[in-house]
Scaffold this active site. Structure first.
Site, PDB file in Angstrom:
ATOM      1  CG  ASP A   1    -123.062 -31.794  47.659  1.00 32.84           C
ATOM      2  OD1 ASP A   1    -123.254 -31.787  46.552  1.00 32.84           O
ATOM      3  OD2 ASP A   1    -123.860 -31.891  48.728  1.00 32.84           O
ATOM      4  CD  GLU A   2    -124.573 -36.135  43.519  1.00 33.72           C
ATOM      5  OE1 GLU A   2    -125.131 -37.237  43.301  1.00 33.72           O
ATOM      6  OE2 GLU A   2    -125.013 -34.938  43.382  1.00 33.72           O
TER       7      GLU A   2
END
EC number: 2.7.7.7
Length: 375
Positions: free
Chosen positions: A96-97
């Site tokens: 998620d990054e």
């Protein structure tokens, strides 16, 4: 991304929006642990890694859902595809990054606003974006305002925005390193920025110098999509001298492969989130089957166990020419989110220690010296 797993659950089920939501393992059991939770749940005192029974005590109306890793991975893929519409220089660092190099683009602040709006409108996912002249400052900025924050952090802002903070609040410094720094009188990030190079190197090695550089806003690492793909899959395979015809034989082969994959993961400081096996039959037909893990791991015993499970499930009983194990998705160990189980952590550590000891004995005295006993 903000509370990624919980946000995906709310994107999939709009009825959950605005409610205190937690993703947790072993939902029906007292020993369940919170993996992540929504900001509504955090406002009630719920925290990641909190035991489920405690979370329900502080927030009686907490909505708890089990993790759905395949769905999370799908949303992650869509998120990165959206980022790549703006630049090819996108480096994922976790599910998620990621980093984007937009040096050649106009108006990065306006671009950030557009990306944030699109992620929210098209995927129903909130995000926080940091803008800076290098990776460290951009990452630090992204943590400064959540949820739905956009923060610009320049080197000239360090004195006001970064240096007054406790050194433990600096990205990349964990609790133990903070305690050691405090022991030597380094309490704030300003103290680290002003520390003597010789003393830092003597006490922390080359990492001490890197910490000081980051505290001064120096980070020369490029955004490198190819580097990201290099470490997002780590694997080994072997062509067998004789065709393999039993699960028992596969266990021996997978143990050797798991040891190699585990060593590479540990050397790079990563944990595997998804494991895949490759089976090539004597007729050259090749299949790959994968499994997303509930907990990130770098332990050979976990890797071998998953590989054997996949083999048992998918082997068609025909002779096998080649076997392989690949960690198809990995992240830095410090960034991994664990679905912890309070009752199994100690056992897993003991199992991993035993496996390492047995492997050491075999390396010293020869493979096969240790035989499995019958219960």
């Amino acid at each position: 991304m903000n509370s990624f797993y919980a946000s995906v659950e709310m994107a999939e089920n709009p009825d959950l929006r605005g409610k205190p939501v937690a993703v947790a393992g072993n939902v029906e059991e007292r020993k369940g642990i919170i993996v992540t939770c929504s900001y509504e749940a955090r406002e009630k005192g719920v925290r990641t890694t909190m035991p489920l029974w405690q979370a329900r005590k502080v927030c009686p109306n907490l909505v708890v859902v089990p993790p759905d890793f395949e769905t999370y991975k799908m949303y992650s893929s869509r998120m990165f595809q959206l980022l790549q519409e703006y630049t090819e220089k996108v480096e994922p660092v976790s599910i998620d990054e990621g980093y984007m190099d937009v040096t050649d683009c106009q108006e990065p602040l306006e671009m950030a606003k557009e990306i944030q709006a699109r992620l929210l409108n098209e995927l129903n996912l909130p995000s926080s974006i940091g803008i800076g002249p290098n990776k460290f400052l951009a990452k630090t900025a992204s943590d400064m305002k959540k949820p739905l924050g956009i923060t610009v952090l320049r080197k000239r802002d360090l004195r006001e925005k970064l240096w007054p903070l406790k050194v433990g609040e600096m990205h990349g410094i964990g609790k133990k390193t903070e305690e050691k720094l405090n022991k030597y009188g380094i309490i704030t990030i300003k103290d680290l920025a002003d520390a003597v190079d010789y003393e830092l190197k003597h006490r922390f090695g080359i990492n001490g110098i890197k910490m000081k550089e980051r505290a001064n806003g120096i980070d020369t690492r490029p955004v490198d999509p190819s580097a990201a793909s290099d470490y997002r899959s780590i694997g080994n395979s072997t062509t067998l001298s004789e065709d393999l015809i039993s699960v028992t034989e596969s266990e021996t082969v997978f143990k050797k492969l798991a040891d190699k994959v585990s060593s590479r993961l540990k050397a790079k400081g990563y944990v595997a989130l998804t494991l895949a096996i490759t089976i090539r039959y004597s007729d050259r037909k090749t299949i790959t089957r994968s499994k997303m893990l509930p907990n990130g791991t770098q332990q050979a015993i976990d890797i071998q166990k998953t590989a054997v499970q996949l083999f048992r499930r998918h082997w068609n009983q025909e002779p096998v020419l080649l076997l392989g194990i690949t960690a198809t998705e990995v992240v830095e160990k410090e960034l991994a989110t664990y679905q912890l189980d309070l009752f199994s952590v100690e056992k897993n550590e003991k199992d991993a220690l035993l496996h390492d000891v047995l492997s050491s004995i075999e390396r010293k005295h020869g493979e096969g010296i240790i035989k499995k006993g019958k219960k």
